[in-house]
Scaffold this motif. Structure first.
Motif, PDB file in Angstrom:
ATOM      1  N   LEU A 171       0.841  -1.203   0.000  1.00  0.00           N
ATOM      2  CA  LEU A 171       0.000   0.000   0.000  1.00  0.00           C
ATOM      3  C   LEU A 171       0.871   1.246   0.000  1.00  0.00           C
ATOM      4  CD1 LEU A 171      -2.923  -0.757   2.455  1.00  0.00           C
ATOM      5  CD2 LEU A 171      -3.104  -0.212   0.051  1.00  0.00           C
ATOM      6  N   LEU A 172       1.914   1.211   0.809  1.00  0.00           N
ATOM      7  CA  LEU A 172       2.777   2.386   0.857  1.00  0.00           C
ATOM      8  C   LEU A 172       3.481   2.574  -0.481  1.00  0.00           C
ATOM      9  CD1 LEU A 172       4.410   4.139   3.441  1.00  0.00           C
ATOM     10  CD2 LEU A 172       6.078   3.351   1.833  1.00  0.00           C
ATOM     11  N   TRP A 173       3.910   1.471  -1.079  1.00  0.00           N
ATOM     12  CA  TRP A 173       4.548   1.589  -2.396  1.00  0.00           C
ATOM     13  C   TRP A 173       3.568   2.201  -3.380  1.00  0.00           C
ATOM     14  CZ3 TRP A 173       2.345  -0.763  -6.624  1.00  0.00           C
ATOM     15  CH2 TRP A 173       3.000  -0.489  -7.832  1.00  0.00           C
ATOM     16  N   TRP A 174       2.324   1.727  -3.308  1.00  0.00           N
ATOM     17  CA  TRP A 174       1.320   2.195  -4.271  1.00  0.00           C
ATOM     18  C   TRP A 174       1.137   3.709  -4.162  1.00  0.00           C
ATOM     19  CZ3 TRP A 174      -3.937   3.847  -3.559  1.00  0.00           C
ATOM     20  CH2 TRP A 174      -4.688   3.876  -4.727  1.00  0.00           C
ATOM     21  N   GLY A 175       0.944   4.157  -2.928  1.00  0.00           N
ATOM     22  CA  GLY A 175       0.756   5.595  -2.735  1.00  0.00           C
ATOM     23  C   GLY A 175       1.968   6.387  -3.155  1.00  0.00           C
ATOM     24  N   ALA A 176       3.137   5.911  -2.757  1.00  0.00           N
ATOM     25  CA  ALA A 176       4.357   6.676  -3.029  1.00  0.00           C
ATOM     26  C   ALA A 176       4.688   6.673  -4.517  1.00  0.00           C
ATOM     27  CB  ALA A 176       5.522   6.081  -2.235  1.00  0.00           C
ATOM     28  N   TYR A 177       4.415   5.567  -5.180  1.00  0.00           N
ATOM     29  CA  TYR A 177       4.706   5.489  -6.614  1.00  0.00           C
ATOM     30  C   TYR A 177       3.840   6.485  -7.370  1.00  0.00           C
ATOM     31  CZ  TYR A 177       5.461   3.344 -11.201  1.00  0.00           C
ATOM     32  OH  TYR A 177       5.793   3.119 -12.503  1.00  0.00           O
ATOM     33  N   LEU A 178       2.561   6.549  -6.995  1.00  0.00           N
ATOM     34  CA  LEU A 178       1.680   7.476  -7.696  1.00  0.00           C
ATOM     35  C   LEU A 178       2.043   8.914  -7.352  1.00  0.00           C
ATOM     36  CD1 LEU A 178      -1.449   5.330  -7.240  1.00  0.00           C
ATOM     37  CD2 LEU A 178      -0.360   5.873  -9.384  1.00  0.00           C
ATOM     38  N   LEU A 179       2.557   9.095  -6.143  1.00  0.00           N
ATOM     39  CA  LEU A 179       3.037  10.428  -5.776  1.00  0.00           C
ATOM     40  C   LEU A 179       4.198  10.826  -6.682  1.00  0.00           C
ATOM     41  CD1 LEU A 179       2.295  12.434  -3.522  1.00  0.00           C
ATOM     42  CD2 LEU A 179       4.147  11.500  -2.198  1.00  0.00           C
ATOM     43  N   ASP A 180       5.088   9.888  -6.959  1.00  0.00           N
ATOM     44  CA  ASP A 180       6.199  10.149  -7.883  1.00  0.00           C
ATOM     45  C   ASP A 180       5.673  10.540  -9.251  1.00  0.00           C
ATOM     46  OD1 ASP A 180       7.834   9.342  -5.945  1.00  0.00           O
ATOM     47  OD2 ASP A 180       8.375   7.427  -6.836  1.00  0.00           O
ATOM     48  N   LEU A 181       4.592   9.881  -9.654  1.00  0.00           N
ATOM     49  CA  LEU A 181       4.070  10.127 -10.993  1.00  0.00           C
ATOM     50  C   LEU A 181       3.165  11.339 -11.022  1.00  0.00           C
ATOM     51  CD1 LEU A 181       3.336   6.490 -12.140  1.00  0.00           C
ATOM     52  CD2 LEU A 181       5.310   7.896 -12.610  1.00  0.00           C
ATOM     53  N   GLY A 182       2.991  12.016  -9.883  1.00  0.00           N
ATOM     54  CA  GLY A 182       2.267  13.275  -9.886  1.00  0.00           C
ATOM     55  C   GLY A 182       0.851  13.196  -9.377  1.00  0.00           C
ATOM     56  N   ALA A 183       0.430  12.070  -8.852  1.00  0.00           N
ATOM     57  CA  ALA A 183      -0.926  11.983  -8.301  1.00  0.00           C
ATOM     58  C   ALA A 183      -0.828  12.013  -6.784  1.00  0.00           C
ATOM     59  CB  ALA A 183      -1.601  10.694  -8.752  1.00  0.00           C
ATOM     60  N   PHE A 184      -1.442  13.030  -6.186  1.00  0.00           N
ATOM     61  CA  PHE A 184      -1.271  13.182  -4.736  1.00  0.00           C
ATOM     62  C   PHE A 184      -2.320  12.404  -3.946  1.00  0.00           C
ATOM     63  CE2 PHE A 184      -1.964  15.390  -0.714  1.00  0.00           C
ATOM     64  CZ  PHE A 184      -0.698  15.239  -0.185  1.00  0.00           C
ATOM     65  N   THR A 185      -3.538  12.381  -4.445  1.00  0.00           N
ATOM     66  CA  THR A 185      -4.649  11.843  -3.651  1.00  0.00           C
ATOM     67  C   THR A 185      -4.493  10.370  -3.249  1.00  0.00           C
ATOM     68  OG1 THR A 185      -6.006  13.427  -4.808  1.00  0.00           O
ATOM     69  CG2 THR A 185      -7.147  11.785  -3.517  1.00  0.00           C
ATOM     70  N   PRO A 186      -4.017   9.481  -4.137  1.00  0.00           N
ATOM     71  CA  PRO A 186      -4.015   8.057  -3.759  1.00  0.00           C
ATOM     72  C   PRO A 186      -3.267   7.763  -2.471  1.00  0.00           C
ATOM     73  CG  PRO A 186      -3.611   8.259  -6.087  1.00  0.00           C
ATOM     74  CD  PRO A 186      -3.612   9.638  -5.546  1.00  0.00           C
ATOM     75  N   ILE A 187      -2.203   8.494  -2.188  1.00  0.00           N
ATOM     76  CA  ILE A 187      -1.430   8.142  -0.998  1.00  0.00           C
ATOM     77  C   ILE A 187      -2.251   8.359   0.271  1.00  0.00           C
ATOM     78  CG2 ILE A 187      -0.265  10.354  -0.570  1.00  0.00           C
ATOM     79  CD1 ILE A 187       2.253   8.718   0.005  1.00  0.00           C
TER      80      ILE A 187
END
Lengths: 169, 578
Positions: free
Chosen positions: B320-336
């Motif tokens: 879950l943490l990877w998922w949130g952080a990966y999307l944060l890297d790609l520019g999506a803030f909300t999923p984390i």
């Protein structure tokens, strides 16, 4: 009263217009920033700004005051002229954008046939300010970031231009 | 299959018996000048290089090359020796690209040299420690090879053999002779084989500035958010294209392996939570598994179920943490924010069971430290139920999102051959279409009794790795549900039986614990000389091998894609630096 001291009407219109737009944009920014933070906050399962004023209503005001009070610093080796031109250049066109818009009968800044073109031209200034900011700060990361931002803005600008012109004509 | 490989060397009476008990698998003793040849054989036989462990004995240095295969159970260890006077081994970097970093790590910690290594610069230690070797034993605590790997004499007719518990028989005299009279291979040495002299700046800044014409040399990290910690990647850019990428490690190197040699066996357990703070329980599991194999400690069934239950919950939090952080890297803030909400639920639950929220240390030799109370079972089921409802939402909102797809599809192609050369495991390997999971291929604990699938996607791109992790969360939930069903049934009244007391001395010998962590195959080699403190602990971290393929994978891609590739490898820097 002699006409020599009269300010010409177009200049008066532009002056008043700019002042009015500045006030409108600044106040509007407060509201929009508050709403953006609040809505994004609720989407992200958090309350958003909450501490200052009821439901955080005064937070944007505090933020604005804080921003005004910021110390002005420029990185070492930066081209100071370009570095400080960049933010001015990015804010100025925003006020100019509103000038050709006719809000009601007689409520306009400039009576201009090609107002749309003027708006598009002014909005293009943003790219220039990005270039200056990236270049003026004399920093590889900023330069690369600016290059990427410029590429993105330009890429969006062309389709925007084409669509708007298609509607206008 | 294995027998064919074991080898041409068999007639030399070196490759001998398989020992499941220690987890070391099959051991082949081999003269160092034949290592390259042996490595080629291993590559052709589809083995990948797990790790290179270096050990020091009074006789000299022993390099252990650990190999494993994706589909089949069983591992092969090549052991080679070099005397103190001539501590050189041939480099196998040309055969196994992943050996590059393993060999550099060994050169950091021991005064050994790998002949023909393309870049013998310090990897984990700073440049100014190039002449200090932290893992070298003092004369007082240096032991003989035969004290650490105990042998018993076997007399077959006239032959006198020694039977070692790590699975080999060979004549003592023969081995001693081999170590003593190892033919010198110094001649092959590169003229500048000694560690590079440090002049101005570190190796990387000099190396990179030299070749640069019009190119931009850029440091990504050690404070860049997308490196998730303190990884530094030196990039050579041509416009926005990455021409060369070189990760620089060691910013949070804490020398866990040295700590292992100065603490008692049980005192090292808390270190395991600090190696990989996202899937701490997998490291716990690997270490206790290795020590249990070494000391032949029995684990009650209930404890095994609790271990699996908590470890799988921990795996979900990690993903879950990877998922949130990966999307944060790609520019999506909300999923984390959503990911953390769910992670919080699991962490609250784990807190009640293990007593901590992040750096868990709840496994003990022979069991676990606290029971999973029956009152918590409904709560755990509720958490699993909520997660099952959330995962489809994540898929609808994020996985099917066009913007995400554009960022990850066909980006960072890693095929199975590349995984084999670099020893990449875990979701990186499964994203290249190989359904390899230690829980299935080399089962440990009670995993054979559980019903779960090993997701694999053949896309070989960042998106395939993304999908593998998303599916793994579902499979982990299946395991959690099954474990919760099993818990009331296996109430044998013990969560720990015959726990070794502090200061216990396991018998001399070696053991290897291997588990599937959230990032891949975790391996811990423990060597004991029968003392209160371990003789050597070698940690094999999956992120280390997974990151080592980044330079090859990122060559020629756009800078933004390099971020996307790096995120898809799911790196945990403390695990890489150790």
């Amino acid at each position: 009263m002699s006409t020599a001291f009269m300010i010409p009407e177009p200049a008066l219109r532009i002056g008043i217009g700019l002042a009015a737009f500045a006030a409108f944009i600044a106040l509007n920014a407060l509201v929009l920033v508050y709403l953006e933070r609040k809505v994004a906050g609720h989407l992200q399962r958090r309350p958003g700004p909450f501490e200052v004023g009821p439901h955080g209503l005064l937070t944007p005001v505090c933020d604005a005051l804080k921003l005004v009070g910021k110390q002005l610093t420029a990185p070492d080796g930066a081209d100071r002229l370009l570095f400080w031109t960049a933010p001015i250049l990015s804010f100025m066109p925003i006020f100019l954008l509103f000038l050709p818009i006719e809000f009601g009968p007689g409520l306009y800044g400039i009576k201009f046939n090609m107002g749309l073109l003027l708006i598009l031209a002014f909005s293009g200034f943003g790219v220039l300010s990005l270039c200056l900011a990236g270049w003026g700060s004399n920093n590889k990361w900023s330069l690369l970031g600016a290059a990427r931002a410029v590429a993105q803005s330009v890429a969006y600008e062309i389709p925007l231009l084409l669509t708007v012109l298609a509607i206008a004509s | 299959m294995r027998d064919e490989i074991l080898f041409q060397y068999e007639n030399e009476n070196r490759a001998v018996r398989e020992d499941e008990h220690t987890g070391q698998g099959c051991t082949v003793h081999i003269a160092r000048e034949r290592l390259t040849e042996a490595a080629k054989t291993m590559l052709n036989e589809d083995y990948f290089l797990e790790d290179i462990s270096m050990l020091e004995f009074t006789e000299g240095f022993q390099a252990q090359y650990h190999f494993a295969r994706w589909g089949n159970k069983g591992r092969v260890t090549l052991r080679s020796h070099a005397p103190h006077e001539d501590p050189c081994f041939p480099s196998i970097t040309k055969i196994y690209s992943g050996a590059d970093w393993h060999e550099r790590e060994a050169m950091d910690f021991y005064p050994v040299h790998f002949n023909g290594h393309p870049n013998p610069a310090p990897l984990l230690l700073p440049d100014d420690m190039a002449d200090e070797f932290p893992l070298v034993k003092t004369d007082k605590n240096r032991k003989s090879f035969f004290e650490v790997v105990p042998c018993q004499k076997i007399i077959e007719g006239d032959d006198e053999h020694l039977l070692c518990n790590c699975g080999m028989t060979l004549g003592y005299d023969e081995l001693a002779e081999e170590i003593r009279c190892a033919p010198t291979i110094r001649d092959e040495m590169h003229p500048e084989a000694k560690r590079l002299e440090v002049e101005d700046g570190d190796f990387y800044s000099r190396n990179f500035e030299e070749g640069a014409d019009d190119r931009l040399i850029l440091n990504m990290g050690p404070q860049h958010p997308s490196t998730h910690g303190v990884l530094r990647v030196v990039l050579e850019l041509d416009g926005e294209y990455v021409m060369r990428a070189d990760p620089v490690l060691g910013y949070i190197h804490r020398m866990h392996e040295k700590m292992g040699e100065v603490k008692q066996w049980h005192q090292y357990l808390p270190n395991m939570g600090r190696v990989d703070y996202l899937h701490a329980l997998a490291w716990n599991h690997a270490y206790v598994q290795a020590v249990e194999k070494l000391a032949e400690i029995e684990v009650p069934r209930r404890a095994e179920v609790i271990r699996i239950l908590t470890s799988e919950l921990n795996r979900i939090t990690s993903h879950l943490l990877w998922w949130g952080a990966y999307l944060l890297d790609l520019g999506a803030f909300t999923p984390i924010m959503y990911a953390f909400e769910d992670r919080e639920r699991i962490m609250d639950l784990l807190q009640k069971v293990t007593g901590s929220r992040l750096t868990y240390c709840s496994f003990r030799f022979g069991g676990v430290c606290s029971d999973f109370p029956d009152e918590l079972i409904p709560e755990a089921r509720e958490v699993a139920k909520i997660l099952r409802e959330r995962l489809p939402m994540f898929k609808a909102l994020v996985t099917d999102n066009l913007i995400l797809r554009k960022r990850v599809e066909d980006i960072g192609i890693i095929d199975d051959q590349m995984c084999k050369r670099y020893g990449a495991t875990g979701p990186v390997l499964r994203g290249s279409g190989i359904a390899c999971d230690v829980r299935r291929s080399d089962p440990y604990s009670l995993y054979p009794e559980f019903d779960f699938e090993v997701p694999a996607y053949g896309g070989q791109d960042a998106f395939a790795r993304y999908l593998v992790r998303m599916d793994e969360m579902e499979q982990s939930l299946n395991i959690v549900d099954q474990a919760l069903d099993m818990l009331p049934g296996c109430d044998d009244g013990h969560i720990i039986k015959k726990a070794p007391r502090p200061g216990f001395k396991p018998p001399a010998g070696e053991a290897y614990g291997c588990v599937e962590g959230a990032r891949g195959r975790i391996g811990i080699l423990v060597a004991s000389d029968g003392d209160k403190v371990p003789y050597r602990i070698k940690l094999r971290s999956p992120s280390f091998s997974n990151l080592s393929l980044f330079p090859e994978c990122a060559q020629g891609v756009l800078l933004a894609d390099a971020v996307s590739i790096m995120g898809s490898l799911d790196l945990v820097i403390p695990e890489i630096d150790r």
